[in-house]
Write a protein that holds these residues in place. Structure first.
Motif, PDB file in Angstrom:
ATOM      1  N   SER A 204       0.887  -1.288   0.143  1.00  0.00           N
ATOM      2  CA  SER A 204       0.029   0.075  -0.093  1.00  0.00           C
ATOM      3  C   SER A 204       0.846   1.228  -0.096  1.00  0.00           C
ATOM      4  N   ALA A 205       2.008   1.030   0.491  1.00  0.00           N
ATOM      5  CA  ALA A 205       3.016   2.296   0.458  1.00  0.00           C
ATOM      6  C   ALA A 205       3.451   2.410  -0.769  1.00  0.00           C
ATOM      7  N   LEU A 206       3.480   1.616  -1.675  1.00  0.00           N
ATOM      8  CA  LEU A 206       3.802   1.831  -3.046  1.00  0.00           C
ATOM      9  C   LEU A 206       2.792   2.623  -3.802  1.00  0.00           C
ATOM     10  N   LEU A 207       1.528   2.408  -3.354  1.00  0.00           N
ATOM     11  CA  LEU A 207       0.322   3.033  -4.184  1.00  0.00           C
ATOM     12  C   LEU A 207       0.125   4.197  -3.396  1.00  0.00           C
ATOM     13  N   VAL A 208       0.810   4.748  -2.411  1.00  0.00           N
ATOM     14  CA  VAL A 208       0.666   6.081  -1.732  1.00  0.00           C
ATOM     15  C   VAL A 208       1.819   7.056  -1.995  1.00  0.00           C
ATOM     16  N   ILE A 209       3.084   6.435  -1.514  1.00  0.00           N
ATOM     17  CA  ILE A 209       4.070   7.338  -1.426  1.00  0.00           C
ATOM     18  C   ILE A 209       4.525   8.081  -2.862  1.00  0.00           C
ATOM     19  N   PRO A 210       4.900   7.593  -3.854  1.00  0.00           N
ATOM     20  CA  PRO A 210       5.193   8.231  -5.164  1.00  0.00           C
ATOM     21  C   PRO A 210       4.103   9.042  -5.628  1.00  0.00           C
ATOM     22  N   ALA A 211       2.790   8.846  -5.415  1.00  0.00           N
ATOM     23  CA  ALA A 211       1.732   9.748  -5.854  1.00  0.00           C
ATOM     24  C   ALA A 211       1.723  11.002  -4.913  1.00  0.00           C
ATOM     25  N   ALA A 212       1.928  10.763  -3.755  1.00  0.00           N
ATOM     26  CA  ALA A 212       1.878  11.906  -2.818  1.00  0.00           C
ATOM     27  C   ALA A 212       3.048  12.877  -2.957  1.00  0.00           C
ATOM     28  N   SER A 213       4.392  12.357  -3.373  1.00  0.00           N
ATOM     29  CA  SER A 213       5.367  13.009  -3.590  1.00  0.00           C
ATOM     30  C   SER A 213       5.195  13.932  -4.886  1.00  0.00           C
ATOM     31  N   ALA A 214       4.685  13.079  -6.104  1.00  0.00           N
ATOM     32  CA  ALA A 214       4.228  13.784  -7.411  1.00  0.00           C
ATOM     33  C   ALA A 214       3.359  14.956  -7.060  1.00  0.00           C
ATOM     34  N   ARG A 215       2.425  14.932  -6.197  1.00  0.00           N
ATOM     35  CA  ARG A 215       1.260  16.011  -5.938  1.00  0.00           C
ATOM     36  C   ARG A 215       2.212  17.022  -5.599  1.00  0.00           C
ATOM     37  N   MET A 216       3.184  16.950  -4.656  1.00  0.00           N
ATOM     38  CA  MET A 216       3.803  18.034  -4.267  1.00  0.00           C
ATOM     39  C   MET A 216       4.882  18.820  -5.189  1.00  0.00           C
ATOM     40  N   THR A 217       4.905  18.154  -6.368  1.00  0.00           N
ATOM     41  CA  THR A 217       5.760  18.762  -7.037  1.00  0.00           C
ATOM     42  C   THR A 217       4.896  19.573  -8.208  1.00  0.00           C
ATOM     43  N   THR A 218       3.565  19.269  -8.331  1.00  0.00           N
ATOM     44  CA  THR A 218       2.972  19.799  -9.446  1.00  0.00           C
ATOM     45  C   THR A 218       1.344  20.276  -8.948  1.00  0.00           C
ATOM     46  N   ASN A 219       0.603  21.259  -9.547  1.00  0.00           N
ATOM     47  CA  ASN A 219      -0.635  21.324  -9.423  1.00  0.00           C
ATOM     48  C   ASN A 219      -1.398  21.017 -10.570  1.00  0.00           C
ATOM     49  N   SER A 220      -0.738  20.235 -11.638  1.00  0.00           N
ATOM     50  CA  SER A 220      -1.461  19.732 -12.876  1.00  0.00           C
ATOM     51  C   SER A 220      -1.724  18.112 -12.760  1.00  0.00           C
ATOM     52  N   PHE A 221      -3.062  17.879 -12.921  1.00  0.00           N
ATOM     53  CA  PHE A 221      -3.275  16.865 -12.941  1.00  0.00           C
ATOM     54  C   PHE A 221      -2.671  15.671 -13.774  1.00  0.00           C
ATOM     55  N   SER A 222      -2.427  16.103 -15.177  1.00  0.00           N
ATOM     56  CA  SER A 222      -1.938  15.232 -16.011  1.00  0.00           C
ATOM     57  C   SER A 222      -0.380  15.099 -15.805  1.00  0.00           C
ATOM     58  N   ARG A 223       0.392  16.156 -15.367  1.00  0.00           N
ATOM     59  CA  ARG A 223       1.852  16.109 -15.155  1.00  0.00           C
ATOM     60  C   ARG A 223       1.990  15.069 -14.011  1.00  0.00           C
ATOM     61  N   MET A 224       1.023  14.952 -12.889  1.00  0.00           N
ATOM     62  CA  MET A 224       1.105  14.223 -11.848  1.00  0.00           C
ATOM     63  C   MET A 224       1.007  12.604 -12.179  1.00  0.00           C
ATOM     64  N   LEU A 225       0.260  12.603 -13.623  1.00  0.00           N
ATOM     65  CA  LEU A 225       0.109  11.120 -13.878  1.00  0.00           C
ATOM     66  C   LEU A 225       1.428  10.605 -14.723  1.00  0.00           C
ATOM     67  N   TRP A 226       2.326  11.793 -14.977  1.00  0.00           N
ATOM     68  CA  TRP A 226       3.634  11.251 -15.571  1.00  0.00           C
ATOM     69  C   TRP A 226       4.698  11.193 -14.443  1.00  0.00           C
ATOM     70  N   ILE A 227       4.469  12.154 -13.505  1.00  0.00           N
ATOM     71  CA  ILE A 227       5.586  12.158 -12.569  1.00  0.00           C
ATOM     72  C   ILE A 227       5.524  10.902 -11.382  1.00  0.00           C
TER      73      ILE A 227
END
Lengths: 283, 263
Positions: A204-227
């Motif tokens: 579950s950590a793998l499902l949460v942590i990378p996405a949480a990190s990505a969220r902090m780098t961008t305010n764009s949904f589409s970019r979050m889906l790449w990062i």
């Protein structure tokens, strides 16, 4: 020269190469779906489903049923049970997840105690094992990753709409329940094909942590889906290599690396926000 | 119970008959009859907890109806603007993304097309916020936030706009702007249905008002509806209605009295 040889040493082992491929693809897949997991507040469902699948894995091992079939059906049944229990409004979805998945987990443990061969296999399921990775796992994780990519690309707008604004999406004729069911099915499949490497407890950590990190780098949904998938894949790849050289558990190393990335991004994002606030103050 | 103000031959866009909704065992809507005709501008007023939002949700189809029926004209496109407090402002989307996501039925390709970009620009220009297209939604003022969601509702060229408390939590100036904007849209031929708790600032300016508390208590022009008797039945508190410049003004005596009684 010696160092370079050291770095490539694990690649001489078939099991390591298989594990590395599965882990890297799994990292990208979890990162991709993780975006929806964190934006929809589904972290606990991910956590719960992995525990439920453990019960299925144990049961299928005992009954000598194919792992993917047994644990898959078990996961689906658990998901349906959660939805069923949560429909009683007095209980609430989080409590429903707690009841169903921990019971499933406990049943898995009991089955393995009673009929399993050794406690070693329990440990392998709980914490994952690179040694257990077979070629069929590569096929399975690749297939699910392609499916996940197809779902996200083809359903992009519907997924975004129903995640951001469920009510209005429904009014705009998006079949919100279908979108949610597909997403839940994809998360279950991801857990199913990733669990043997990463293990029940840490997936579950793998499902949460990378996405949480990505969220902090961008305010764009589409970019979050790449990062997010990139962070997931890179940390899994590097983590697998590190774990060989440090002689630590692969899943633990990967998650620690993810947590490290999170801390770094968190610190940088905090500094940047403060700078932004300070500059706004001068306006 | 009531007849529509406009007596035309066209059947209503939305017809609620004998509608009841429940949460658990408690009724939230009871025996509602309401017709919305084309080109009407209707405001539903009532205290908080009176079921206004539930009624809107039943009309747009996101709240199941326990009894009765809601008939919506076939092929009717509804543009819904939720209460801005219910929006997740931390969600990672830009204004443009918010508006375009309503095209998820006809367009599946993730990228926003040039054609869509132009259409977004047009609707934003119409609402006077052309410069915010690429901003994150959290970087907007209260009035801009409301306009963005109005723009999203307008983007699919709706037959009817349905707004839940469009002036909740905005300042007086923004309230005026929104009211004028809605009046302009109505003048352009759009049908509008909204809820509000703002009697003097918004409701008194509308052509048709529906006083609502779990069921419809009065329906007509502000002059017909805004009377102490109706308002007391709606709000359960004594209220006085004065007139100023040809407009009814509601004075909330209940609140004043309670303050006066304080020690």
């Amino acid at each position: 020269m010696i160092l370079a040889l050291d770095i490539f040493e694990p690649y001489g082992f078939q099991f390591f190469r298989n594990g590395l491929v599965v882990a890297t693809i799994a990292g990208a897949l979890c990162g991709l779906l993780g975006v929806f997991v964190i934006l929809r507040g589904m972290s606990y469902i991910g956590h719960g489903l992995s525990h439920a699948v453990f019960g299925g894995a144990a049961a299928s091992a005992v009954m000598k049923v194919n792992y993917f079939l047994g644990a898959g059906i078990w996961g689906i049944v658990s998901g349906l049970l959660i939805a069923r229990v949560a429909r009683r409004r007095v209980i609430g979805a989080d409590a429903a997840i707690g009841v169903v998945t921990t019971a499933s987990f406990a049943l898995g443990l009991a089955l393995m105690n009673r009929y399993g061969q050794a406690s070693k296999s329990i440990e392998a399921v709980l914490f994952g094992s690179v040694l257990g990775v077979k070629v069929v796992d590569i096929y399975a994780v690749s297939l699910v990753a392609l499916l996940g990519l197809a779902v996200v690309v083809l359903g992009y707008r519907k997924l975004l709409f129903s995640t951001f604004d469920r009510d209005v999406a429904q009014v705009s004729n998006v079949r919100v329940s279908l979108v949610e069911a597909v997403l839940l099915a994809m998360i279950s499949l991801t857990i199913l094909v990733t669990m043997r490497v990463i293990g029940t407890l840490l997936i579950s950590a793998l499902l949460v942590i990378p996405a949480a990190s990505a969220r902090m780098t961008t305010n764009s949904f589409s970019r979050m889906l790449w990062i997010s998938p990139i962070i997931g894949a890179v940390t899994c790849f590097v983590g697998m290599n590190l774990s060989y050289h440090l002689d630590t558990s692969a899943s633990a190393t990967i998650i620690l690396l993810d947590a490290f990335v999170f801390v770094v991004v968190y610190a940088i994002a905090g500094t940047r926000n403060r700078a932004k606030m300070a500059s706004l103050g001068h306006l | 119970m009531r007849q529509s103000i406009l007596s035309n031959n066209e059947s209503p866009l939305i017809a609620c008959e004998h509608v009841s909704c429940t949460y658990g065992n408690s009724p939230v809507l009871h025996d509602v009859y309401l017709n919305i005709n084309r080109r009407e501008f209707v405001g539903i007023v009532g205290p908080s907890g009176s079921g206004k939002t539930t009624l809107l949700k039943a009309i747009i189809g996101s709240q199941p109806v326990a009894h009765g029926s809601i008939t919506v004209q076939p092929e009717l496109t509804i543009g819904y603007v939720p209460q801005i407090e219910t929006v997740d402002w931390y969600f990672p989307v830009t204004v443009e993304e918010v508006i375009v996501m309503t095209r998820s039925k006809t367009q599946w390709w993730p990228r926003i097309t040039t054609k869509e970009r132009t259409a977004v620009r047009e609707v934003l220009e119409k609402l006077g916020i052309a410069d915010v297209a690429h901003r994150h939604i959290r970087e907007l003022s209260g009035g801009q936030q409301q306009r963005v969601f109005l723009a999203r509702a307008m983007f699919c060229q709706p037959d009817i706009l349905v707004l839940d408390e469009p002036t909740a939590g905005v300042d007086v100036r923004t309230r005026h702007e929104i009211l004028h904007l809605l009046a302009d849209l109505h003048a352009d031929g759009l049908t509008i249905l909204l809820t509000t708790h703002d009697l003097n600032g918004l409701a008194a300016h509308l052509p048709r008002l529906v006083c609502f508390n779990k069921t419809i208590l009065a329906d007509g022009s502000p002059r017909e509806v805004l009377t102490s008797k109706v308002l007391e039945a709606t709000y359960g508190a004594p209220m006085e209605v004065l007139e100023h410049g040809g407009m009814p003004i509601v004075i909330d005596h209940g609140r004043v009295a309670m303050r006066g009684e304080g020690k």
